[in-house]
Design a protein around this motif. Structure first.
Motif, PDB file in Angstrom:
ATOM      1  N   LEU A 290      99.662 111.036  28.630  1.00  0.00           N
ATOM      2  CA  LEU A 290     100.618 112.317  27.658  1.00  0.00           C
ATOM      3  C   LEU A 290      98.812 113.198  26.520  1.00  0.00           C
ATOM      4  N   HIS A 291      99.167 114.520  26.852  1.00  0.00           N
ATOM      5  CA  HIS A 291      98.363 114.787  26.192  1.00  0.00           C
ATOM      6  C   HIS A 291      98.167 115.776  24.578  1.00  0.00           C
ATOM      7  N   LEU A 292      98.023 114.935  23.671  1.00  0.00           N
ATOM      8  CA  LEU A 292      99.336 115.845  22.742  1.00  0.00           C
ATOM      9  C   LEU A 292      98.897 116.524  21.363  1.00  0.00           C
ATOM     10  N   LYS A 293      99.349 116.977  20.335  1.00  0.00           N
ATOM     11  CA  LYS A 293      98.674 117.477  19.565  1.00  0.00           C
ATOM     12  C   LYS A 293      99.276 116.550  18.570  1.00  0.00           C
ATOM     13  N   GLY A 294      98.664 116.773  17.450  1.00  0.00           N
ATOM     14  CA  GLY A 294      99.012 115.365  16.114  1.00  0.00           C
ATOM     15  C   GLY A 294      97.909 114.935  14.870  1.00  0.00           C
ATOM     16  N   THR A 295      98.608 114.770  14.506  1.00  0.00           N
ATOM     17  CA  THR A 295      97.023 114.638  13.113  1.00  0.00           C
ATOM     18  C   THR A 295      97.191 112.375  13.774  1.00  0.00           C
ATOM     19  N   PRO A 296      96.347 112.259  13.105  1.00  0.00           N
ATOM     20  CA  PRO A 296      95.389 110.659  13.736  1.00  0.00           C
ATOM     21  C   PRO A 296      97.032 109.941  13.319  1.00  0.00           C
ATOM     22  N   PHE A 297      97.147 110.152  11.435  1.00  0.00           N
ATOM     23  CA  PHE A 297      98.969 109.430  11.252  1.00  0.00           C
ATOM     24  C   PHE A 297      99.571 109.668  12.505  1.00  0.00           C
ATOM     25  N   GLN A 298     100.045 110.339  12.837  1.00  0.00           N
ATOM     26  CA  GLN A 298     101.387 110.569  13.964  1.00  0.00           C
ATOM     27  C   GLN A 298     101.136 109.945  15.023  1.00  0.00           C
ATOM     28  N   LEU A 299      99.733 110.106  15.335  1.00  0.00           N
ATOM     29  CA  LEU A 299      99.154 109.653  17.177  1.00  0.00           C
ATOM     30  C   LEU A 299      99.178 107.974  16.942  1.00  0.00           C
ATOM     31  N   LYS A 300      98.843 107.493  15.926  1.00  0.00           N
ATOM     32  CA  LYS A 300      98.998 106.054  15.802  1.00  0.00           C
ATOM     33  C   LYS A 300     100.609 105.764  15.558  1.00  0.00           C
ATOM     34  N   VAL A 301     101.699 106.036  15.032  1.00  0.00           N
ATOM     35  CA  VAL A 301     102.798 105.981  14.741  1.00  0.00           C
ATOM     36  C   VAL A 301     103.425 106.208  16.439  1.00  0.00           C
ATOM     37  N   TRP A 302     103.075 107.132  17.456  1.00  0.00           N
ATOM     38  CA  TRP A 302     103.668 107.439  18.096  1.00  0.00           C
ATOM     39  C   TRP A 302     103.272 106.491  19.307  1.00  0.00           C
ATOM     40  N   GLU A 303     102.061 105.929  19.242  1.00  0.00           N
ATOM     41  CA  GLU A 303     101.455 105.048  20.267  1.00  0.00           C
ATOM     42  C   GLU A 303     102.487 103.183  20.041  1.00  0.00           C
ATOM     43  N   THR A 304     102.729 103.311  18.662  1.00  0.00           N
ATOM     44  CA  THR A 304     103.230 102.369  17.879  1.00  0.00           C
ATOM     45  C   THR A 304     104.598 102.278  18.750  1.00  0.00           C
ATOM     46  N   LEU A 305     105.337 103.405  18.525  1.00  0.00           N
ATOM     47  CA  LEU A 305     106.478 103.506  19.317  1.00  0.00           C
ATOM     48  C   LEU A 305     106.655 103.139  20.763  1.00  0.00           C
ATOM     49  N   LEU A 306     105.305 103.236  21.828  1.00  0.00           N
ATOM     50  CA  LEU A 306     105.132 103.000  23.253  1.00  0.00           C
ATOM     51  C   LEU A 306     105.810 101.307  23.131  1.00  0.00           C
ATOM     52  N   LYS A 307     105.303 100.753  21.760  1.00  0.00           N
ATOM     53  CA  LYS A 307     105.430  99.032  22.695  1.00  0.00           C
ATOM     54  C   LYS A 307     106.744  98.166  22.310  1.00  0.00           C
TER      55      LYS A 307
ATOM     56  N   ILE B  76     102.244  98.928  11.912  1.00  0.00           N
ATOM     57  CA  ILE B  76     100.805  99.320  11.353  1.00  0.00           C
ATOM     58  C   ILE B  76     100.209  99.386  10.137  1.00  0.00           C
ATOM     59  N   GLN B  77     100.978  98.371   9.527  1.00  0.00           N
ATOM     60  CA  GLN B  77     100.455  97.863   8.543  1.00  0.00           C
ATOM     61  C   GLN B  77     100.393  98.700   7.259  1.00  0.00           C
ATOM     62  N   ASN B  78     101.350  99.381   6.757  1.00  0.00           N
ATOM     63  CA  ASN B  78     101.441 100.237   5.765  1.00  0.00           C
ATOM     64  C   ASN B  78     102.892 100.198   5.295  1.00  0.00           C
ATOM     65  N   LEU B  79     102.765  99.506   4.515  1.00  0.00           N
ATOM     66  CA  LEU B  79     104.795  99.595   4.291  1.00  0.00           C
ATOM     67  C   LEU B  79     105.320 100.029   2.977  1.00  0.00           C
ATOM     68  N   GLY B  80     104.324 100.718   2.491  1.00  0.00           N
ATOM     69  CA  GLY B  80     104.411 102.439   1.967  1.00  0.00           C
ATOM     70  C   GLY B  80     105.467 103.204   2.361  1.00  0.00           C
ATOM     71  N   ALA B  81     104.413 102.982   3.703  1.00  0.00           N
ATOM     72  CA  ALA B  81     104.290 104.159   4.306  1.00  0.00           C
ATOM     73  C   ALA B  81     105.830 104.557   5.135  1.00  0.00           C
ATOM     74  N   SER B  82     107.075 104.037   5.127  1.00  0.00           N
ATOM     75  CA  SER B  82     108.293 104.897   5.864  1.00  0.00           C
ATOM     76  C   SER B  82     108.921 105.854   5.877  1.00  0.00           C
ATOM     77  N   ARG B  83     108.944 106.784   4.939  1.00  0.00           N
ATOM     78  CA  ARG B  83     109.275 107.963   4.790  1.00  0.00           C
ATOM     79  C   ARG B  83     108.297 109.245   6.065  1.00  0.00           C
ATOM     80  N   ALA B  84     106.978 108.534   5.595  1.00  0.00           N
ATOM     81  CA  ALA B  84     105.263 109.190   6.361  1.00  0.00           C
ATOM     82  C   ALA B  84     106.071 108.588   7.733  1.00  0.00           C
ATOM     83  N   VAL B  85     106.018 107.267   7.993  1.00  0.00           N
ATOM     84  CA  VAL B  85     106.751 107.120   9.516  1.00  0.00           C
ATOM     85  C   VAL B  85     108.016 107.880  10.048  1.00  0.00           C
ATOM     86  N   GLY B  86     108.561 108.099   8.887  1.00  0.00           N
ATOM     87  CA  GLY B  86     109.857 108.639   9.686  1.00  0.00           C
ATOM     88  C   GLY B  86     109.546 110.236  10.351  1.00  0.00           C
TER      89      GLY B  86
END
Length: 282
Positions: A190-207, A223-233
């Protein structure tokens, strides 16, 4: 993937939607079959061919009770257990053969004017897809109920790229995932345009293993960021690669499936189908 299974999806989706809306009164097989204009015998067979289980069994996988049981059992240990799942059958993990490479700023600078993107349309078990690739990998995949709108959405991401409507081997390899034949799969890039945070979330979904579900808070925990639910969404909502990056496996902590960029009925169909593949009827 049989051609009949592909053409049946529109009827399957209509049936799933009807059952979900009317589940409290438990519609009969004859009633649901009549809704999609086929005989009860043909509908039962068509549904079993597509899902691997009966409509009644499939409905169990769409219940809040089922979703809650998955969240309760899996949420805390899901990502640790994922690496121990093994490689056999349909439980093979996405992250073992899907590799994400983030685009460099130069690659998407000025609307992607340095990119040449191949795109094509293909049928899947869950409806028509648009799939697009650069020389480095898949850059976009989405369900394409309207081909014109689907291509316009792709162009919106890279307005100045050069486009060619052509099928290439990168696209074909990625589409093998719908056949469930792991032996045909090379590593999907996959060759994706995304911010570092987005790429981290997308990589997590693969697991997230097939047939499992997790909440937005569960992803934030992973991703060890308990307060990031909205950003994750937000990152999940921006996922540019349908199905391969399994954002359909993210649900609300209440057990409700929630929204999906490509339609709530399609999300329910994918979740139920994946559960059925792990628990087929004889």
């Amino acid at each position: 993937m049989e051609a009949q299974n592909i053409t049946d999806y529109s009827r399957i989706a209509e049936a799933i939607d009807y059952i979900r809306v009317n589940f409290k009164r438990q519609p009969t097989l004859d009633e649901v079959a009549g809704k999609v204009n086929v005989s009860a015998f043909h509908f039962q067979r068509m549904f079993k061919d597509w899902a691997g289980v009966s409509p009644k069994k499939f409905l169990q996988y769409l219940s809040i009770e089922y979703a809650k049981s998955i969240l309760k059992d899996k949420q805390v240990t899901l990502f640790d257990a994922a690496f121990e799942t093994g490689l056999s059958g349909t439980s093979r993990l996405h992250d073992l053969f899907i590799n994400i490479e983030g685009m460099t700023p130069g690659e998407y600078k000025n609307g992607g004017e340095q990119l040449t993107i191949n795109y094509s349309f293909a049928e899947s078990l869950f409806g028509k897809l648009i799939v697009a690739s650069t020389a480095k990998g898949i850059c976009y995949m989405a369900f394409a109920d309207d081909e014109g709108m689907a291509f316009a959405d792709l162009q919106g991401l890279f307005p100045n790229a050069k486009y060619r409507q052509v099928v290439d081997m990168i696209q074909q390899n990625a589409l093998y995932i719908f056949t469930q034949d792991w032996s045909k799969l090379n590593q999907i890039r996959l060759h994706l345009k995304g911010t570092p945070f987005q790429l981290k979330v997308w990589e997590t979904l693969l697991k997230i293993p097939m047939g499992n579900l997790i909440s937005y808070a569960g992803v934030a925990y992973s991703i060890q960021n308990l307060g990031a639910s909205r950003a994750v969404g937000s990152a999940i909502g921006a996922n540019p690669v349908a199905f391969l990056i399994p954002c359909h496996r993210i649900i609300k902590s209440t057990g409700e499936f929630g929204q999906y960029h490509w339609g709530s009925t399609r999300k329910a169909a994918i979740i139920g189908w994946e559960a059925a593949q792990l628990n087929p009827e004889n």
